[in-house]
Design an enzyme around this catalytic site. Structure first.
Site, mmCIF file in Angstrom:
data_model
loop_
_atom_site.group_PDB
_atom_site.id
_atom_site.type_symbol
_atom_site.label_atom_id
_atom_site.label_comp_id
_atom_site.label_asym_id
_atom_site.label_seq_id
_atom_site.Cartn_x
_atom_site.Cartn_y
_atom_site.Cartn_z
ATOM 1 N N ASP A 132 0.842 -1.197 0.000
ATOM 2 C CA ASP A 132 0.000 0.000 0.000
ATOM 3 C C ASP A 132 0.880 1.252 0.000
ATOM 4 O O ASP A 132 2.118 1.166 -0.009
ATOM 5 C CB ASP A 132 -0.913 -0.040 1.230
ATOM 6 C CG ASP A 132 -2.275 0.582 0.980
ATOM 7 O OD1 ASP A 132 -2.394 1.453 0.088
ATOM 8 O OD2 ASP A 132 -3.230 0.203 1.682
ATOM 9 N N ASP A 185 -9.985 2.870 -4.125
ATOM 10 C CA ASP A 185 -10.754 1.685 -3.766
ATOM 11 C C ASP A 185 -12.094 1.689 -4.492
ATOM 12 O O ASP A 185 -12.688 2.745 -4.753
ATOM 13 C CB ASP A 185 -11.011 1.649 -2.260
ATOM 14 C CG ASP A 185 -9.748 1.384 -1.458
ATOM 15 O OD1 ASP A 185 -8.703 1.096 -2.065
ATOM 16 O OD2 ASP A 185 -9.814 1.476 -0.216
ATOM 17 N N GLU A 196 1.097 14.699 -10.600
ATOM 18 C CA GLU A 196 0.716 13.598 -11.475
ATOM 19 C C GLU A 196 1.547 12.354 -11.226
ATOM 20 O O GLU A 196 1.029 11.231 -11.219
ATOM 21 C CB GLU A 196 0.819 14.028 -12.931
ATOM 22 C CG GLU A 196 0.269 12.989 -13.901
ATOM 23 C CD GLU A 196 0.184 13.518 -15.324
ATOM 24 O OE1 GLU A 196 -0.757 13.125 -16.035
ATOM 25 O OE2 GLU A 196 1.058 14.313 -15.711
ATOM 26 N N GLU A 197 2.849 12.532 -11.002
ATOM 27 C CA GLU A 197 3.714 11.370 -10.856
ATOM 28 C C GLU A 197 3.459 10.620 -9.543
ATOM 29 O O GLU A 197 3.943 9.495 -9.373
ATOM 30 C CB GLU A 197 5.189 11.771 -10.951
ATOM 31 C CG GLU A 197 5.662 12.717 -9.868
ATOM 32 C CD GLU A 197 5.419 14.189 -10.211
ATOM 33 O OE1 GLU A 197 5.957 15.051 -9.493
ATOM 34 O OE2 GLU A 197 4.714 14.458 -11.207
ATOM 35 N N TRP A 254 -9.036 12.076 -3.945
ATOM 36 C CA TRP A 254 -8.615 12.310 -2.565
ATOM 37 C C TRP A 254 -7.659 13.484 -2.398
ATOM 38 O O TRP A 254 -7.143 13.696 -1.307
ATOM 39 C CB TRP A 254 -7.979 11.044 -2.013
ATOM 40 C CG TRP A 254 -8.926 9.894 -2.023
ATOM 41 C CD1 TRP A 254 -8.910 8.820 -2.849
ATOM 42 C CD2 TRP A 254 -10.079 9.736 -1.197
ATOM 43 N NE1 TRP A 254 -9.964 7.991 -2.590
ATOM 44 C CE2 TRP A 254 -10.706 8.523 -1.573
ATOM 45 C CE3 TRP A 254 -10.650 10.495 -0.168
ATOM 46 C CZ2 TRP A 254 -11.867 8.063 -0.965
ATOM 47 C CZ3 TRP A 254 -11.811 10.026 0.443
ATOM 48 C CH2 TRP A 254 -12.396 8.833 0.045
ATOM 49 N N GLY A 255 -7.393 14.226 -3.448
ATOM 50 C CA GLY A 255 -6.516 15.382 -3.284
ATOM 51 C C GLY A 255 -5.837 15.756 -4.586
ATOM 52 O O GLY A 255 -5.870 15.026 -5.564
#
Length: 700
Positions: A178, A250, A227-228, A222-223
């Protein structure tokens, strides 16, 4: 949010052609379209021949089904069920621990990760051994960032080689990595995941392990990440280092997987099919049976994940699943498409829209297609063998969900339920076989003596007589003689044929069968299904997707009826529930540009509120705006579009409405039976869209 390309970009064309040339299919599969690929480095796509996952891996993960507080006994009980239920034999053979396996202090004094001693008293290696004893593989979880209490449950940052060696020594076969702590620590995901992948490949035990690269929190939802750092950038490096990479956030929250989010993840996953192939797969996230979707919606998710050559990881507790869900997971014909050795990720054929065709070439020369209906009503979806790149005059069509086998002369068509998908396998063949006769869902064309635009979703009143048509299409090469067509309505409703059934439906031809349907007086409000069944010589009877008759509340009556105080037929809001005379989410008075309105409806986008006017009203007035409460939440979002739709036609549209502006409307609704108040997100997502319908009033 994403534009899914008609075909893959030029790089995709080269890769597809290379893959197909090896099987002799290059001449039959269409070239890529002219759309340019998203900017970014072109990844190398070579994968070692010894890849631990040459086809998409399958299994089960603890995250949605067991949460974060699971123990060895429960995990092994699920493992036993995978074996006894046939799921393991069907390929779902990875038992994958997500976050939660670790001790409260995840790393011991020896610098190694450690499992919770109470829930895993024999240790994590013993659990892996027990899973292996059942003929299954074991998976485990960590994070690429350093452990940051309160942000992630454990982290491998600074310990990549130690943790890779530990997982291998314990006997795990797959690792999900994760990025919760990774993004908190502002790591570069490419550097972090590449370093972890190298540690896994070079583990001290020489163990081959699947690497599932997972950075969902960096999705645009989420924000505003560079981009990378985003999950949508993983395609530029992940195919070189991982067996799979998550392509978006998700697929849903725990217990709240919704169909719209399944489509969102599928669309994001579809952006770069050119980098997928044997041993490397785009991952749109887990399968969600019985976690918020209907059975039909889950069947659609399974169809789309299969066309996408996606890993198939069950997220529910499989011990609790109904037989219908199990049948979907276990369908041999469906799994064969996902597990096809070519490993090609399917792409869209033709334009994007409410109905779409997605296609995936297979190693035996056939093409798998998903005829997708994103809409809320059943629809007919079709393509042609030529559009699929297939040559010939005759094609065998296998419906993987019904097992029906028919013959087509080139048109590949299906009647698809709302939120549904037909998953077909199309193979060139010699002429012959049962002609493909497709019956469309019943279409309602009149209420009493009044004609209505043909619809499969009708608002009606108790006591109404409905005229209903069923259209048959013969897409085969031989005639269909004496098809038998029947209509099934709820108990107590009366169905009567209006004329004889057709004696013959010629190849390439169509025929229509008409019925009258009487809705009994006193029928309760609510939705009722009407289906058609068609049988003909040589073919099993087939039933159409259901059409819906909604028996509506009484129509408004009076010169100034406030619709927000009149019973609606149905109402949705992007989050929470529509609020009468209040703004959505907080219960504040409806307030736009400083003016308080005593009546109206507060919603979040997207939203639809449906009323039955029954042709009895002449005028609708009111206003719309973004509720001032949005200013207490934040500067993001806070834009919406408003539409008034009558009998399927747009009667009024606001354009984009921003904060601090009230827009009024005055609309002629003469003769309108079915009225919908619709709110969209103005193409910037639904965040902070507190949208208000202000004093909507009818004259009836």
């Amino acid at each position: 949010m994403f534009t899914v390309r008609t075909w893959a970009a030029r790089a995709s064309a080269a890769l597809l052609t290379t893959a197909l040339a090896a099987t002799g299919l290059a001449a039959t599969w269409p070239a890529a379209g002219a759309a340019a690929a998203a900017p970014g480095p072109a990844p190398a796509v070579g994968q070692p021949p010894s890849s631990p996952s040459p086809t998409p891996y399958q299994g089960w993960n603890t995250y949605y089904g067991l949460g974060g507080d699971f123990g060895a006994d429960e995990v092994l009980d699920v493992a036993d069920f995978l074996v006894s239920s046939g799921l393991a034999e069907a390929g779902y053979d990875i038992v994958w621990l997500d976050g939660g396996w670790q001790a409260d202090v995840p790393r011991g004094d020896d610098g190694r990760l450690q499992g919770d001693p109470e829930r895993f008293p024999d240790g994590m290696a013993a659990l892996a051994d027990a899973i292996h004893d059942r003929g299954l593989r074991a998976g485990i979880y960590t994070d690429a960032g350093p452990y940051i209490p309160g942000t992630c449950g454990l982290g491998s940052g600074g310990h990549y080689q130690t943790d890779a060696d530990t997982f291998a020594e314990w006997g795990y076969d797959a690792v999900k990595v994760d990025f919760l702590c990774g993004i908190t620590a502002d790591l570069d995901p490419r550097e972090a995941f590449t370093a972890f992948a190298e540690a896994l490949r070079n583990n001290g035990s020489g163990r081959s392990m699947i690497f599932n690269l997972c950075n969902p929190v960096t999705s645009p939802d989420w924000g505003d990440y560079p981009e990378e750092q985003q999950s949508t950038w993983s395609w530029t490096y992940a195919p070189d280092i991982a067996e799979s990479w998550r392509t978006y956030t998700d697929v849903g929250f725990v217990g709240q997987i919704q169909f719209k989010d399944v489509l969102r993840n599928f669309d994001a996953n579809a952006r770069h099919p050119e980098v997928a192939g044997p041993g490397r797969f785009s991952d749109p996230d887990y399968l969600g049976p019985e976690l918020g979707m209907t059975t039909e919606e889950f069947r659609t998710q399974m169809s789309l994940w299969t066309i996408a050559a996606a890993p198939l990881i069950i997220s529910s507790d499989p011990r609790t699943l109904e037989q219908e869900s199990m049948d979907i997971l276990l369908d041999d014909d469906v799994l064969a498409i996902d597990q096809d050795p070519l490993g090609i990720q399917g792409t869209r054929v033709g334009a994007a829209g409410t109905t779409e065709t997605w296609a995936k070439p297979l190693a035996d020369g056939s093409v798998a297609i998903a005829l997708l209906n994103r809409g809320d009503r059943p629809a007919e979806v079709s393509t042609t063998a030529r559009d699929l790149g297939l040559r010939g005059r005759s094609f065998a069509v296998l419906d993987t969900w019904t097992d029906a086998r028919t013959q087509s002369a080139g048109t590949i068509r299906a009647a698809v339920p709302a939120h549904g998908a037909a998953l077909l396998r199309v193979t060139p063949t010699r002429a012959g076989g049962v002609p493909r006769l497709v019956a469309a869902s019943p279409a309602f064309t009149a209420v009493g003596s009044d004609d209505v635009a043909p619809t499969t979703d009708l608002l009606a009143a108790a006591g109404d007589r409905l005229t209903t048509e069923v259209t048959l299409h013969n897409d085969g090469s031989t005639p269909v003689r004496r098809p038998a067509v029947s209509l099934t309505a709820p108990d107590g409703w009366t169905v009567s044929p209006m004329g004889p059934a057709p004696r013959l439906v010629r190849p390439g031809g169509s025929a229509t069968v008409t019925f009258s349907v009487d809705v009994p007086a006193g029928t309760s409000t609510g939705g009722y299904d009407v289906t058609a069944t068609v049988a003909y010589r040589g073919a099993p009877a087939g039933t159409t997707p259901p059409s819906r008759v909604t028996v509506a509340p009484a129509t408004p009556s009076g010169s100034d009826v406030v619709l927000s105080h009149h019973p609606w037929v149905s109402a949705t809001s992007g989050w929470m529930e529509p609020a009468v005379d209040k703004s959505v989410g907080g219960g504040s008075p409806l307030t736009v540009a400083g003016t308080v309105h005593p009546t109206g409806i507060g919603v979040a986008s997207p939203s639809q509120i449906r009323y039955y006017l029954g042709g009895s009203c002449t005028r609708l007035t009111g206003g719309v705006g973004i509720d001032d409460v949005v200013n207490n939440v934040g500067p993001e979002g806070g834009t919406a579009t408003f539409e008034v739709v009558g009998d399927g036609e747009t009667l009024w549209s606001s354009g984009t409405v921003t904060r601090g502006v009230e827009t009024s409307f005055d609309i002629d609704v003469t003769g309108i039976r079915d009225l919908t108040l619709r709110v969209g997100d103005a193409a910037d997502g639904g965040y902070n869209d507190r949208a208000d319908w202000l004093s909507p009033t009818t004259t009836c």
